[in-house]
Design an enzyme around this catalytic site. Structure first.
Site, mmCIF file in Angstrom:
data_model
loop_
_atom_site.group_PDB
_atom_site.id
_atom_site.type_symbol
_atom_site.label_atom_id
_atom_site.label_comp_id
_atom_site.label_asym_id
_atom_site.label_seq_id
_atom_site.Cartn_x
_atom_site.Cartn_y
_atom_site.Cartn_z
ATOM 1 N N ARG A 25 -7.799 -2.776 -8.695
ATOM 2 C CA ARG A 25 -6.414 -3.255 -8.569
ATOM 3 C C ARG A 25 -6.013 -3.481 -7.109
ATOM 4 N NH1 ARG A 25 -1.818 -3.302 -12.189
ATOM 5 N NH2 ARG A 25 -0.180 -4.234 -10.926
ATOM 6 N N GLU A 26 -6.417 -2.557 -6.251
ATOM 7 C CA GLU A 26 -5.994 -2.619 -4.849
ATOM 8 C C GLU A 26 -6.712 -3.708 -4.053
ATOM 9 O OE1 GLU A 26 -3.603 -0.970 -3.272
ATOM 10 O OE2 GLU A 26 -3.043 0.413 -4.860
#
Length: 127
Positions: A25-26
């Site tokens: 996600r990051e």
């Protein structure tokens, strides 16, 4: 890299699937990712201005080094889990926003859902 993540997760008692989902996600697994206008670095998008003391404590000097980056990120998530009495959803909100503001965010829900889809501690992806 994954062996390092798994070893840290065992040490900190965190499901590695959570960390893999956070990294996805990051940074979409890009160890050289720079985000937030240059403020966030590496796999777990760590901001050195908020984590310089943690980095020093852990002996980490380069957040673009994936091993150092996940060491700092996992240590921070562990601190947040302690702050929020083991509530992973609240800890994830804190990781993403600085602190839990009373609502579980789409970020936290997304990370938890992706971790579940990855299958817990038996997951390996290409990092």
């Amino acid at each position: 890299m994954q062996d390092h993540i798994f070893a840290l997760c065992e040490e900190y008692d965190i499901d590695p699937a959570i960390i893999i989902a956070m990294i996805e996600r990051e940074s979409v697994y890009d160890a050289g990712a720079i985000g937030d206008g240059g403020d966030s670095h590496g796999l777990m998008q760590i901001q050195p201005k908020w984590h310089s003391e943690r980095m020093e404590k852990l002996g980490c000097t380069d957040l673009l080094d994936p091993y150092q980056n996940v060491t700092v990120g996992i240590d921070y998530l562990c601190e947040l889990l302690s702050r929020y009495d083991g509530d992973m959803a609240k800890a994830l909100v804190g990781y993403n926003q600085g602190h839990y503001k009373g609502t579980v965010t789409a970020y936290a829900k997304g990370v938890l859902a992706r971790a579940e889809a990855l299958g817990g501690a038996n997951v390996y992806v290409l990092l």
